[in-house]
Write a protein that holds these residues in place. Sequence first.
Motif, PDB file in Angstrom:
ATOM      1  N   THR A 102      26.853  42.602 -49.940  1.00  0.00           N
ATOM      2  CA  THR A 102      26.421  41.798 -48.800  1.00  0.00           C
ATOM      3  C   THR A 102      26.615  42.590 -47.516  1.00  0.00           C
ATOM      4  O   THR A 102      27.743  42.941 -47.155  1.00  0.00           O
ATOM      5  CB  THR A 102      27.207  40.476 -48.734  1.00  0.00           C
ATOM      6  OG1 THR A 102      27.006  39.774 -49.966  1.00  0.00           O
ATOM      7  CG2 THR A 102      26.735  39.619 -47.570  1.00  0.00           C
ATOM      8  N   THR A 104      26.549  42.889 -43.481  1.00  0.00           N
ATOM      9  CA  THR A 104      26.671  42.040 -42.296  1.00  0.00           C
ATOM     10  C   THR A 104      26.029  42.704 -41.083  1.00  0.00           C
ATOM     11  O   THR A 104      25.721  42.028 -40.103  1.00  0.00           O
ATOM     12  CB  THR A 104      28.141  41.708 -41.995  1.00  0.00           C
ATOM     13  OG1 THR A 104      28.877  42.918 -41.814  1.00  0.00           O
ATOM     14  CG2 THR A 104      28.746  40.895 -43.135  1.00  0.00           C
ATOM     15  N   THR A 141      29.812  45.717 -44.152  1.00  0.00           N
ATOM     16  CA  THR A 141      29.723  44.816 -45.296  1.00  0.00           C
ATOM     17  C   THR A 141      30.779  43.730 -45.146  1.00  0.00           C
ATOM     18  O   THR A 141      31.656  43.829 -44.287  1.00  0.00           O
ATOM     19  CB  THR A 141      29.969  45.574 -46.621  1.00  0.00           C
ATOM     20  OG1 THR A 141      31.291  46.128 -46.591  1.00  0.00           O
ATOM     21  CG2 THR A 141      28.942  46.675 -46.833  1.00  0.00           C
ATOM     22  N   VAL A 142      30.686  42.714 -45.987  1.00  0.00           N
ATOM     23  CA  VAL A 142      31.696  41.659 -45.957  1.00  0.00           C
ATOM     24  C   VAL A 142      33.053  42.259 -46.323  1.00  0.00           C
ATOM     25  O   VAL A 142      33.126  43.259 -47.057  1.00  0.00           O
ATOM     26  CB  VAL A 142      31.350  40.483 -46.904  1.00  0.00           C
ATOM     27  CG1 VAL A 142      30.099  39.767 -46.439  1.00  0.00           C
ATOM     28  CG2 VAL A 142      31.231  40.936 -48.332  1.00  0.00           C
TER      29      VAL A 142
END
Length: 184
Positions: A102, A104, A141-142
């Motif tokens: 994921t 961001t 990223t997360v």
Amino acid sequence: MLEKNREDVRTRQEPLRERYREDPAEAMITDRAQTVGGVNEDPFHGQVKPGSLDYGVLWPFGIHHAIGGYHDLPNPGDILCTALATCLDSSVRIIADRLDVTLTALEVTVTANVDVRGTLMVDHNVPVGFQSMHCHVNLQTVDGTDARLVKKLLNAAEYSCVNLQTLRSGIPVEMSVEWGSNEV
């Protein structure tokens, strides 16, 4: 929405991957761009129609001030950098989705350096063309994303980026010219 996009990447790509394994000729595509008009304009401005389909889009372009242009619109060097930045950006995003990483934030910045004395024929010892290019990827990223997975993502994106690999390896470029009804 994000989960749907992840599923869409796999859903859209897996049938293509299988098809190309079965019939490699199906994987050959041709991209295109064509300048249009411009002969009634000043030599420092023009328009280009991107793509082989009619998207209804014309991109205006200008010429860099370092070679006499006004630099009031993106110039061909900017467009080359844009092609590389968009290709690398999309490669990172698509592979991130395939790897369930994921993102961001993502920014890809491409810079290219050229000594314009070559193109202006000031010094014939200076090559015409960019002497160097640099891609900078700013990726977030997360929290908790495994660093090894991010490294795998970036290696795969670098490997898969068509424009990056084309620029790195260079390719033959043929040129043909028509003059009136004659081929020159």
